[in-house]
Design an enzyme around this catalytic site. Structure first.
Site, PDB file in Angstrom:
ATOM      1  N   LYS A 195    -107.479 -45.680   7.216  1.00 13.48           N
ATOM      2  CA  LYS A 195    -106.108 -45.963   6.778  1.00 13.48           C
ATOM      3  C   LYS A 195    -105.583 -44.743   6.027  1.00 13.48           C
ATOM      4  O   LYS A 195    -106.155 -44.323   5.020  1.00 13.48           O
ATOM      5  CB  LYS A 195    -106.101 -47.192   5.870  1.00 13.48           C
ATOM      6  CG  LYS A 195    -104.717 -47.484   5.304  1.00 13.48           C
ATOM      7  CD  LYS A 195    -104.684 -48.784   4.519  1.00 13.48           C
ATOM      8  CE  LYS A 195    -103.312 -48.999   3.914  1.00 13.48           C
ATOM      9  NZ  LYS A 195    -103.240 -50.259   3.157  1.00 13.48           N
ATOM     10  N   ARG A 217    -100.689 -43.181  -3.267  1.00 12.79           N
ATOM     11  CA  ARG A 217    -101.993 -43.753  -2.901  1.00 12.79           C
ATOM     12  C   ARG A 217    -102.966 -42.700  -2.368  1.00 12.79           C
ATOM     13  O   ARG A 217    -103.954 -43.032  -1.725  1.00 12.79           O
ATOM     14  CB  ARG A 217    -101.803 -44.829  -1.837  1.00 12.79           C
ATOM     15  CG  ARG A 217    -100.846 -45.954  -2.197  1.00 12.79           C
ATOM     16  CD  ARG A 217    -101.264 -47.258  -1.534  1.00 12.79           C
ATOM     17  NE  ARG A 217    -100.223 -48.264  -1.458  1.00 12.79           N
ATOM     18  CZ  ARG A 217     -99.719 -48.933  -2.495  1.00 12.79           C
ATOM     19  NH1 ARG A 217    -100.144 -48.666  -3.727  1.00 12.79           N
ATOM     20  NH2 ARG A 217     -98.787 -49.849  -2.314  1.00 12.79           N
ATOM     21  N   LYS A 248    -104.988 -46.868  11.234  1.00 14.66           N
ATOM     22  CA  LYS A 248    -103.653 -47.215  10.759  1.00 14.66           C
ATOM     23  C   LYS A 248    -102.994 -46.021  10.088  1.00 14.66           C
ATOM     24  O   LYS A 248    -103.641 -45.399   9.256  1.00 14.66           O
ATOM     25  CB  LYS A 248    -103.794 -48.360   9.742  1.00 14.66           C
ATOM     26  CG  LYS A 248    -102.499 -48.749   9.092  1.00 14.66           C
ATOM     27  CD  LYS A 248    -102.735 -49.773   8.018  1.00 14.66           C
ATOM     28  CE  LYS A 248    -101.406 -50.021   7.324  1.00 14.66           C
ATOM     29  NZ  LYS A 248    -101.543 -50.833   6.164  1.00 14.66           N
TER      30      LYS A 248
HETATM   31  C1  PBG Z   1    -101.668 -53.052   1.580  1.00 13.20           C
HETATM   32  C2  PBG Z   1    -101.135 -52.742   2.917  1.00 13.20           C
HETATM   33  C3  PBG Z   1    -100.126 -51.838   3.290  1.00 13.20           C
HETATM   34  C4  PBG Z   1     -99.924 -52.031   4.645  1.00 13.20           C
HETATM   35  C5  PBG Z   1    -100.825 -52.987   5.065  1.00 13.20           C
HETATM   36  N1  PBG Z   1    -101.590 -53.409   3.987  1.00 13.20           N
HETATM   37  C6  PBG Z   1     -99.269 -50.943   2.494  1.00 13.20           C
HETATM   38  C7  PBG Z   1     -99.803 -49.797   1.785  1.00 13.20           C
HETATM   39  O1  PBG Z   1    -100.958 -49.437   1.879  1.00 13.20           O
HETATM   40  O2  PBG Z   1     -98.995 -49.225   1.057  1.00 13.20           O
HETATM   41  C8  PBG Z   1     -98.886 -51.320   5.480  1.00 13.20           C
HETATM   42  C9  PBG Z   1     -98.396 -52.076   6.647  1.00 13.20           C
HETATM   43  C10 PBG Z   1     -97.121 -51.570   7.236  1.00 13.20           C
HETATM   44  O3  PBG Z   1     -96.563 -50.548   6.833  1.00 13.20           O
HETATM   45  O4  PBG Z   1     -96.662 -52.249   8.160  1.00 13.20           O
HETATM   46  N2  PBG Z   1    -102.431 -52.116   0.978  1.00 13.20           N
END
Ligand code: PBG
Length: 323
Positions: A195, A217, A248
């Site tokens: 991610k 983050r 992701k």
């Molecule tokens: C929570 C999370 C996020 C997403 C999924 N779970 C946001 C982030 O990490 O800021 C993003 C999903 C999307 O943008 O559709 N941590």
């Protein structure tokens, strides 16, 4: 054999021939629909940056679940918006929180729909980070315990699968051990393994009300240029017991979906994130491109790259069209 013997156009002459040699077919089985569940009753609040996506209170989430199930989509993933936020994000493991209540309702009335839950602290903390803050950063090991509580609360409510998205080191092992210890050894973990710290999450942070109140983050989510590191993250999560691993976002990381599919012999998920949704929607609404075709092309590309499962805000509507 070269031209004129070879003429690839021969197999493109009409739709029947094209159908016969088509290599990748998107089906409803490939899709997972995300929902944002919020407190209250009768709430169906449109998300400004994601036209067509809403924050829904539990009974509206149930209504949507019936629709998603009827379209043939096998699974949903739930994100929660709490009533109150605090430094620890304690509503995340409240057995009567919106996500826990939605799980119970949906599993009671639409048992054939798999309910996955996103396990993360960012929607629940007042600072918007994905874990406990110590100094000015998220403390890894202290956060593991909170993620475990949240995951257990979801599974006790009836969740079929949990999906940790926080990017803390060791969270898959911690959640796996806790689930096994509580007789939930049959519950799979879908790990958000690779991610990235992406600009494409922008619209989601409005939907989930989870924007970090300071900093960003980048000390826990991955640095976008790193592909080898993504493979190491996936390997670690598999070692810790992940059943499905995720890349992701999807579109800017198709190379990593491809690599993951070839390096690991496991189911690969890809998250077609909020920004990928919003840019197609915005262009469609403006008449700048054919939204239906662009959506199919995008999702098919993600599958062609190697994704077995695609989390997408388009899931229900695409499945309805595929039927
Ligand atoms: C929570 C999370 C996020 C997403 C999924 N779970 C946001 C982030 O990490 O800021 C993003 C999903 C999307 O943008 O559709 N941590």
């Amino acid at each position: 054999m070269a031209f004129p013997i070879s003429r690839p156009r021969r197999l493109r002459r009409n739709e029947t021939l094209r159908r016969m040699v088509r290599e990748t077919r998107l089906t409803p089985d490939d899709l997972i629909q995300p929902y944002f569940v919020c407190p209250g009753r009768g709430v169906n609040r449109q998300v400004g940056a994601m036209p067509g996506v809403a924050q829904m209170s539990v009974e509206n989430a149930l209504r949507a679940a019936r629709e998603t199930h009827a379209a043939g989509v096998p699974a949903i993933i739930l994100f929660g918006i709490p009533q109150y936020k605090d430094a620890q994000g304690s509503e995340a493991w409240d057995d009567n929180g919106p996500v826990q209540r939605a799980i119970r309702e949906i599993k009671e009335h639409v048992p054939g729909l798999a309910v996955i839950t996103d396990v993360c602290m960012c929607e629940y903390t007042d600072h918007g980070h994905c874990g406990v803050i110590v100094g000015n950063d998220v403390d890894n090991d202290a956060t593991l315990e909170l993620l475990v509580r949240e995951a257990l609360s979801h599974v006790r409510a009836g969740a079929d699968m949990v999906a940790p998205s926080d990017m803390m080191d060791g969270r898959v092992a911690a959640i796996r051990a806790a689930l096994d210890n509580e007789n939930f050894s049959h519950i799979p973990i879908l790990a958000y393994s690779a991610k990235f710290a992406s600009a494409f999450y922008g619209p989601f942070r409005e939907a989930a009300e989870s924007a970090p109140q300071f900093g960003d983050r980048r000390s826990y989510q991955m640095d976008p240029p790193n592909g080898d590191e993504a493979m190491r993250e996936i390997a670690l999560d598999l070692d810790e017991g992940a059943d499905i691993v995720m890349v992701k976002p999807a579109l800017p990381y198709l190379d990593l979906i491809y690599r993951a599919k070839h390096e690991f012999n496991v189911p690969i998920a890809a998250y077609n994130v909020s920004g990928e949704y919003s840019m197609i929607r915005a262009a469609g609404i403006n008449g700048w491109l054919d939204e239906e075709r662009a959506t199919m092309e995008m999702l098919t590309a993600i599958k062609r790259a190697g994704a077995d499962l695609i989390l997408t805000y388009f899931a229900t509507q695409v499945a309805q069209r595929l039927r």
